[in-house]
Design a protein around this motif. Structure first.
Motif, PDB file in Angstrom:
ATOM      1  N   GLY A  77       4.533   2.084  -9.208  1.00 34.66           N
ATOM      2  CA  GLY A  77       4.827   1.160  -8.067  1.00 34.66           C
ATOM      3  C   GLY A  77       6.337   1.636  -7.726  1.00 34.66           C
ATOM      4  O   GLY A  77       6.464   1.528  -8.805  1.00 34.66           O
ATOM      5  N   VAL A  82       6.463  -4.881  -7.738  1.00 33.06           N
ATOM      6  CA  VAL A  82       4.905  -4.707  -8.959  1.00 33.06           C
ATOM      7  C   VAL A  82       5.435  -4.856 -10.763  1.00 33.06           C
ATOM      8  O   VAL A  82       4.058  -4.531 -11.174  1.00 33.06           O
ATOM      9  N   SER A 103      -1.434   6.747  -1.644  1.00 34.62           N
ATOM     10  CA  SER A 103      -0.369   6.121  -0.219  1.00 34.62           C
ATOM     11  C   SER A 103       0.203   7.791   0.085  1.00 34.62           C
ATOM     12  O   SER A 103      -0.184   7.652   1.915  1.00 34.62           O
ATOM     13  N   TRP A 122      -2.101   1.999   5.184  1.00 31.85           N
ATOM     14  CA  TRP A 122      -1.700   1.175   4.358  1.00 31.85           C
ATOM     15  C   TRP A 122      -3.372   0.554   3.989  1.00 31.85           C
ATOM     16  O   TRP A 122      -3.662   0.778   3.234  1.00 31.85           O
ATOM     17  N   VAL A 146      -5.772   0.902  -0.615  1.00 31.55           N
ATOM     18  CA  VAL A 146      -6.516   0.221  -1.531  1.00 31.55           C
ATOM     19  C   VAL A 146      -7.777   0.539  -1.812  1.00 31.55           C
ATOM     20  O   VAL A 146      -7.814   0.983  -2.451  1.00 31.55           O
ATOM     21  N   VAL A 205       1.785   4.095  -6.375  1.00 27.80           N
ATOM     22  CA  VAL A 205       1.421   3.886  -5.279  1.00 27.80           C
ATOM     23  C   VAL A 205       3.122   3.352  -4.145  1.00 27.80           C
ATOM     24  O   VAL A 205       3.668   2.912  -5.214  1.00 27.80           O
ATOM     25  N   VAL A 250       5.090   0.863  -2.368  1.00 31.39           N
ATOM     26  CA  VAL A 250       5.608  -0.315  -1.597  1.00 31.39           C
ATOM     27  C   VAL A 250       6.287  -0.822  -0.936  1.00 31.39           C
ATOM     28  O   VAL A 250       7.534  -0.031  -1.634  1.00 31.39           O
ATOM     29  N   SER A 287       2.841   2.831   3.975  1.00 29.92           N
ATOM     30  CA  SER A 287       3.594   0.523   1.787  1.00 29.92           C
ATOM     31  C   SER A 287       2.405   0.288   1.972  1.00 29.92           C
ATOM     32  O   SER A 287       2.139  -0.644   3.394  1.00 29.92           O
ATOM     33  N   LEU A 288       2.476  -0.612   1.124  1.00 37.76           N
ATOM     34  CA  LEU A 288       1.532  -1.560   0.949  1.00 37.76           C
ATOM     35  C   LEU A 288       2.818  -2.852   0.664  1.00 37.76           C
ATOM     36  O   LEU A 288       4.125  -3.067   0.024  1.00 37.76           O
ATOM     37  N   PHE A 326      -0.223  -4.984  -2.746  1.00 38.11           N
ATOM     38  CA  PHE A 326      -0.519  -4.651  -3.684  1.00 38.11           C
ATOM     39  C   PHE A 326      -1.390  -5.252  -5.317  1.00 38.11           C
ATOM     40  O   PHE A 326      -1.398  -4.758  -5.949  1.00 38.11           O
TER      41      PHE A 326
END
Ligand code: PEP
Ligand code: MN
Length: 342
Positions: free
Chosen positions: A100, A118, A272, A278, A282, A298, A300, A314-315, A320
């Protein structure tokens, strides 16, 4: 071709077969297995005429013709799954490894904040681009060496090893000085001189599938790395281009079980870049683990609206964390755990 040695073959007998292969002008790749050693042969352009000579050597059990155009990456060559170690963190094997981090290193504060979040959520490798391949020449292209220094600081602060992209052979020595794992981006998957140069380095490699590459193209790109001597290669499905523009790319999850069947190399998924938004990340992350991926990479960001690059996909750290909790459960359904933190 693959030479399978008998279970009790001695080191001398294995060496003699390798020497014979070299004398024929080919390259021998001895691969010790749990019960017996196999020796792969590369460098031949067609069937090996002198194969009979090898077949009659002491302790040679069997010769197997490898039909795939890629050899060293194929399951035919090596049955056991390869586990790649990134500064001690395994990718492949029984556990699921989550990478991440931000798309790009924007600043010290942003990178450290995301790295800490992360790490707290259970990721075991930190991602972040210092050299960015951008579709537009006018876009932000990364902080360069300053970005690498920030990543090194984030590694020291969190204990997470770092993966970062190498754009060209020119900057490879610099990036290799800092990175624990070298990323080859989708746009460079068929940059053969870069593949050869990274193949000669001893760093683990994350090879991303080009968005216009078949699975066979990807495996042949990986073959360049192994042929040059680097066996520490992780493949990454990150979406291919299709007619549908409802997501940025189309995640080809079907590729995961196929690659696992064809190759012994670990496979991870990048939900991603495949999604571009976003909201899809998930669910696609869950599906990737359910499909048998060995991990995820992923993006973030602590403030996606202001991200310099790829904020839309982006999360935020809280999301995340939710993803990690769900991934843990999906992995458990397949009798897998998340890789423990270093
Ligand atoms: C990235 O991971 O930062 C990236 C640029 O991905 P890709 O090469 O898959 O587009
Ligand atoms: Mn990105």
């Amino acid at each position: 071709m693959l030479v399978v040695m008998a279970a009790g073959a001695t080191a001398e007998q294995i060496a003699a077969v390798c020497a014979e292969i070299s004398a024929m002008g080919f390259v021998a790749h001895p691969m010790p297995g749990p019960t017996r050693t196999a020796i792969g042969i590369t460098g031949n352009r067609g069937p090996i005429e002198q194969a009979e000579r090898i077949a009659r050597m002491p302790a040679v059990a069997e010769l197997i013709r490898v039909t795939a155009p890629y050899k060293l990456v194929s399951r035919e060559f090596r049955e056991a799954a390869t586990v790649v170690r990134v500064a001690g963190v395994p990718i492949g094997g029984p556990t699921v490894t989550i990478i991440g981090g931000p798309c790009t290193v924007e600043s010290r504060e942003q990178t450290l904040a995301v790295a800490h979040s992360v790490a707290a959520a259970g990721a075991t490798i930190l991602r972040g681009g210092a050299f960015k391949p951008r579709t537009s020449p006018y876009a932000f292209h990364g902080l360069g060496e300053t970005g690498l220094q920030i990543l090194a600081e984030a590694r020291a602060a969190t204990g997470l090893p770092i993966v970062t992209e190498v754009l060209d052979t020119e900057t490879l020595p610099l990036v290799a000085e800092y990175a624990d794992m070298l990323q080859i981006g989708a746009r460079n998957m068929q940059n053969y001189s870069l593949l050869r140069a990274i193949g000669r380095s001893n760093k683990p490699v994350l090879l991303k599938r080009s968005f216009a590459a078949t699975v066979q193209d990807l495996l042949l790109a990986a073959e360049y790395l192994l042929d040059a001597g680097n066996t520490q290669v992780v493949l990454c499905e990150r979406g291919i281009r299709s007619f549908d523009d409802s997501s940025r790319f189309t995640l080809d999850l079907g590729a995961v079980p196929i690659i696992k069947q064809l190759s012994h190399l670990p496979v991870i998924v990048d939900p991603s870049h495949a999604s571009g938004r976003w909201e899809q990340v998930v669910p696609m992350a869950r599906a990737a683990i359910a499909a048998g991926a060995d991990g995820l990479i992923v993006e973030v960001h602590d403030n996606p609206a202001f991200a310099v690059c790829d904020g839309r996909q982006s999360l935020v750290p809280e999301r995340f964390e939710v993803m990690m909790a769900q991934i843990r459960r999906v992995a458990a359904a397949l009798d897998r755990d998340l890789t423990p933190q270093p």
